[in-house]
Design an enzyme around this catalytic site. Sequence first.
Site, PDB file in Angstrom:
ATOM      1  N   LYS A   7       0.841  -1.193   0.000  1.00  0.00           N
ATOM      2  CA  LYS A   7       0.000   0.000   0.000  1.00  0.00           C
ATOM      3  C   LYS A   7       0.880   1.248   0.000  1.00  0.00           C
ATOM      4  CE  LYS A   7      -3.858   2.170   2.498  1.00  0.00           C
ATOM      5  NZ  LYS A   7      -4.745   2.085   3.687  1.00  0.00           N
ATOM      6  N   SER A  36      -9.487   2.320   2.598  1.00  0.00           N
ATOM      7  CA  SER A  36      -8.535   3.009   1.741  1.00  0.00           C
ATOM      8  C   SER A  36      -7.470   2.087   1.132  1.00  0.00           C
ATOM      9  CB  SER A  36      -7.822   4.113   2.528  1.00  0.00           C
ATOM     10  OG  SER A  36      -7.053   3.564   3.584  1.00  0.00           O
ATOM     11  N   SER A  94     -10.042   0.194   6.916  1.00  0.00           N
ATOM     12  CA  SER A  94      -9.420   0.280   5.602  1.00  0.00           C
ATOM     13  C   SER A  94      -8.816  -0.996   5.052  1.00  0.00           C
ATOM     14  CB  SER A  94      -8.343   1.375   5.606  1.00  0.00           C
ATOM     15  OG  SER A  94      -8.940   2.643   5.643  1.00  0.00           O
TER      16      SER A  94
END
Length: 476
Positions: free
Chosen positions: A84, A159, A183
């Site tokens: 990420k 996210s 997330s």
Amino acid sequence: MNTDQHPSSMPSVIEAAARIREGRLTPVQLVESSLLAIETHNPTLNAFGDVYADAALEQARVMTAEALAGHSRGPLHGVPFGIKDLFSTAGLRTTKGSLTGLDNVPVQDAPIIRRLKDAGAIILGKTATTEFGWTGASTSRVFGNGRNPWDPQLTSGGSSSGSAIAVTARMVPATLGSDGGGSVRIPGAFCGAFALKGSLGRIPTWPWSATEMLSHAGPITRTVRDSALLFDILSGPDPLDHQALPAPTESYLARCEQPLRPLRIAYCPTLFETPVDPVIASAVEAAVQQIAQALPVTITTRTLDWQDPLATFETLWVGGRGIAYGKALVNQMDQLDPGFAELIRRSADYDLAGYLNAVQQRAAFANQVHALFNTFDLLLLPTLPILPFAADDVAPAGHAGQDGAVPWACWTPFTYPFNITGNPAASVPCGFSPSGLPIGLQVVGRRFTDADVLQFCAAFEAIAPWDQHLPPVLTR
């Protein structure tokens, strides 16, 4: 390139590591498979930003030679990962999903990255995130809006949007994500992957975050045992994270192999009287009934009288992130996602007294949640009350609260409460809607009992496996 490119040929982490160790697969073949999958599906799904094809292939060649010579760098020798793009990676750009970060190249790895490398993993690329991880949707001005492999017209959730997409679309065996309000669990539920937010501090986080009391790091995987192996590798204290917990006293992967002991489980069909989509309610109810029949558990349906801590979460989230980022980005507001820019503007409405009151309310809500686990070992509930919505939206059309400072929190009221409390919480695929969209069951444990959550999820996976299902985008 390797010619065996059917999506089902992408192994899980444990399978990949075993095949490489036994000489049935080379790191080069595995990296080539990943790169081809990214080349094929990333233009549609927007999972990856930067992809380090040449560097990954060169590293794979070296590690292939090492494996042939009987040398292993660790349990993940030669396995490619997506990271990420919030995690600091030394010498590799970390945009944090923001146009303001396009030139940001850290000089130091985050602890989670260092541990992954030390275990022998290959960093294949950076996966998409919303700007500074601010929203549970999958909108991004840097990567393009993340799209769900089960229906590219729909959101993947965020996210950790790219991380969940990449795993579900078989681009890599696993990825790293982070979770400050859901997330990893939100995209895990929307995309049909396994995602555990461990206890606060279980996996060390760095650099410092203004919402450190909410922020967790962890993997997104296709199987529970893959996640357990990664928690074995990534957990433990680090001097860079003052919240990091002591090293585990047992192997999480080994716990998944043990018979499940009798458990007392609370099942809550909803929280805070939130309406749940009937399709989701039916699938979760069916999963709970299957668990009750097949596993050594006693399940009690409960209606909890907890008050929704949304105001507390909003104060911590907006006050922390808005003020910290607003000060740093005061001259770059025009480059920001409009929703994040609005969050920064609204942070001016918070004062120290209100923030300290939210800290106090966080403790009071956590006390309520922790008290539940004096009676029960686990809590089951839907991960989300809604199915995925349009990929270009930040909230379902017409959803109450979508004009608030944290619009996504209004449609994911079952995830952020457990960031407030720090409990381990996993999203496990538990079924599909009639239109073929995955549905997530959330499994919450008492603080520090990450092993209990993983062991239970592994037992559920054994009676209701999901990894054999491929998204339609991979079967066309």
